[in-house]
Design an enzyme around this catalytic site. Sequence first.
Site, short mmCIF file in Angstrom:
data_model
loop_
_atom_site.label_atom_id
_atom_site.label_comp_id
_atom_site.label_asym_id
_atom_site.label_seq_id
_atom_site.Cartn_x
_atom_site.Cartn_y
_atom_site.Cartn_z
N LYS A 54 12.44 2.55 5.23
CA LYS A 54 12.69 4.09 5.00
C LYS A 54 13.96 4.11 4.59
CE LYS A 54 8.73 4.91 7.67
NZ LYS A 54 7.84 3.35 7.96
N ARG A 94 0.68 -1.14 -0.11
CA ARG A 94 -0.05 -0.06 -0.04
C ARG A 94 0.79 1.17 -0.09
NH1 ARG A 94 -2.69 0.36 5.16
NH2 ARG A 94 -1.24 1.99 5.38
N GLU A 116 7.84 0.25 11.39
CA GLU A 116 6.54 0.52 10.70
C GLU A 116 5.54 0.36 12.06
OE1 GLU A 116 6.28 0.51 7.51
OE2 GLU A 116 8.47 0.58 7.34
N GLY A 117 4.43 0.71 11.50
CA GLY A 117 3.26 0.50 12.61
C GLY A 117 2.85 2.05 13.17
N SER A 167 -2.71 -2.94 6.00
CA SER A 167 -4.08 -3.51 6.41
C SER A 167 -5.17 -2.28 6.25
CB SER A 167 -4.05 -3.68 8.09
OG SER A 167 -3.70 -2.20 8.58
N ASN A 203 4.23 0.42 2.16
CA ASN A 203 4.36 -0.58 3.13
C ASN A 203 4.11 -1.65 2.30
OD1 ASN A 203 3.22 0.96 5.68
ND2 ASN A 203 1.62 1.57 4.20
N GLU A 206 5.00 6.88 2.44
CA GLU A 206 5.73 5.74 2.43
C GLU A 206 5.19 4.55 1.66
OE1 GLU A 206 6.01 3.17 5.88
OE2 GLU A 206 3.93 3.51 6.27
N LYS A 263 12.75 9.83 10.85
CA LYS A 263 12.13 8.56 10.86
C LYS A 263 13.11 7.36 11.08
CE LYS A 263 8.33 9.68 7.61
NZ LYS A 263 7.71 8.97 6.51
N ARG A 286 -7.52 7.67 5.05
CA ARG A 286 -7.55 7.71 6.63
C ARG A 286 -7.52 9.07 7.07
NH1 ARG A 286 -2.47 4.15 8.13
NH2 ARG A 286 -1.83 5.29 6.23
P1 ADP Z 1 4.86 3.80 9.84
O1 ADP Z 1 5.65 3.13 8.97
O2 ADP Z 1 4.90 4.15 11.20
O3 ADP Z 1 3.43 4.01 9.28
P2 ADP Z 1 5.01 6.59 8.19
O4 ADP Z 1 6.08 6.91 7.41
O5 ADP Z 1 3.85 6.14 7.43
O6 ADP Z 1 5.59 5.48 9.29
O7 ADP Z 1 4.56 7.68 9.30
C1 ADP Z 1 3.63 7.51 10.16
C2 ADP Z 1 2.68 8.99 10.01
O8 ADP Z 1 3.48 9.94 10.34
C3 ADP Z 1 1.97 8.90 8.53
O9 ADP Z 1 0.94 8.28 8.40
C4 ADP Z 1 1.72 10.36 8.71
O10 ADP Z 1 0.68 10.91 9.44
C5 ADP Z 1 3.00 11.03 9.42
N1 ADP Z 1 4.04 11.43 8.62
C6 ADP Z 1 4.97 10.70 7.93
N2 ADP Z 1 5.95 11.20 6.98
C7 ADP Z 1 5.51 12.45 6.80
C8 ADP Z 1 5.89 13.66 6.33
N3 ADP Z 1 6.81 13.48 5.79
N4 ADP Z 1 4.94 14.77 6.60
C9 ADP Z 1 4.13 14.81 7.30
N5 ADP Z 1 3.51 13.64 8.22
C10 ADP Z 1 4.08 12.77 7.88
MG MG Z 2 2.55 4.65 7.42
#
Ligand code: ADP
Ligand code: MG
Length: 474
Positions: free
Chosen positions: A305, A125, A368-369, A151, A146, A144, A364, A450
């Site tokens: 990442k 996703r 994940e999660g 899910s 996944n 990102e 970051k 979401r």
């Molecule tokens: P995870 O693998 O924990 O889901 P993500 O990279 O999806 O990691 O980051 C988790 C959440 O953080 C995202 O769903 C988003 O709400 C926020 N986020 C992540 N990267 C960014 C970004 N570059 N700018 C703004 N919000 C972000």
């Molecule tokens: Mg995410």
Amino acid sequence: MAALWADVLRDEAAVAEAAAVAVDAALLQGVLMRTEGEPNASHVVNYAPFTLLPSAVPSALFEQAYAVQQDFNLLVDAISQNKEFLEQTLASTIKVDDFTAQLFRIHMQVLEEGLAQSVFLGINRSDYMFDCGVDGTPALKQIEINTIAASFGGLTSRTAAVHGLVLKVLGKSKEASRLLPNNPSKGLALGIEKAWKLYGSQNAVVMFLVEEVQRNIFDQRCVENELWNRNIRVIRKRFRDVFEKGSLDDAKRLYIDGQEVAVVYYREGYMPSNYNEQNWEARLLLERSRAVKCPDIATQLAGTKKVQQELSRPGTLERLLPGRPEAVARIRATFAGLYSLDMGKEGDKIAAAAIADPDRFVLKPQREGGGNNLYGEELREVLEKIRDSPERTSYILMDKIKPQPAMNYLLRAHSPLQVTKCISELGIFGVYVRQGKEMVMNKAAGHLLRTKAIEHADGGVAAGVAVLDTPYVV
Ligand code: ADP
Ligand code: MG
């Protein structure tokens, strides 16, 4: 965009009435989750949190996200087959990040032994936010991708019906009819079915590898039931069960409880807390087997990442997808600024920039999660502490995406009904199957929207921050 549903949002009585209808509709449609108190039993369930109203998504960006999904499928698959790229890209990370290092060790061990698996199934996703430019024009920017345990494809297959009903209750039948059909659970099941068929053993089962705590079981059941409807047997097992009862025969066929397993679909195994020593052993057993792993460990690593950050370097996409300049251009258009914190001048410079202006960035780790990223003052503090230490290479930096907020109501059990300033994240499900070197399926399988209150920087639906939504394409 922010003005969508403005008339409704002001009418408290109408909102309260619609919210009551919405919650019951969610229960009727099966937008369900087990409760925190009883996460492993279905005597008591509740609705999964969701928005009262669908959220606006610009049609051009929605189409762009769908149009690039097959490219991302190809890219992830190409990375998973590129030993040198994964080795070089993750070299600095695995020195300091034990979890990634352990995954990488299994990856190398399986390659050295020789891959028994010949059919590959990817379910991913790709998640995006709509970055608001200085002139107010939104742009699609990837958060990102996944590549393991992506899910909510099941529950989100049912939210459009709920939102359609809510809009009708609010006197918006015309708008209700514009909500798009969406059924990722079917698309995911079609991919699993294809892989199961190519594995080629009529009596073999599909094994969902599930967590110890199974609050989100209904999301998985949506996909399971699609498989049962196609006369494919599904079993649910944990790492622990695999450790205790799993085995390989001489041809590396995987057996559990005497049943041959054709496909292992991971809904677990993406974070360090999922593993103890026995679970790592179970993971190794699964990876060594000829069963189709969704994903195999190389594909899981392709979703780190660190890999995402390296992809944004000039020339990298061209190397990974030779002869596909259009795909490269479509993919690159979705990239936000991503920066390596590897030791050296480049890393020093960006670390200094982030310390000086932390609100421009997200820090970051390789996790994940949800709930692991660092923002603002916390980002500054952590980065100041580790700026001169190799520990910083376990993180990447990313430009912070700044979407235009919109007003909505977030419906969550035991929470008051109040209008909330929100931002949304759009995910597109990708499914592909490869047999040997040949791609035999490559699809976009549906979407997930979401939405969360703007005061939460991080966290998904499972983490209790974001809620399910339906795009209202404008
Ligand atoms: P995870 O693998 O924990 O889901 P993500 O990279 O999806 O990691 O980051 C988790 C959440 O953080 C995202 O769903 C988003 O709400 C926020 N986020 C992540 N990267 C960014 C970004 N570059 N700018 C703004 N919000 C972000
Ligand atoms: Mg995410």
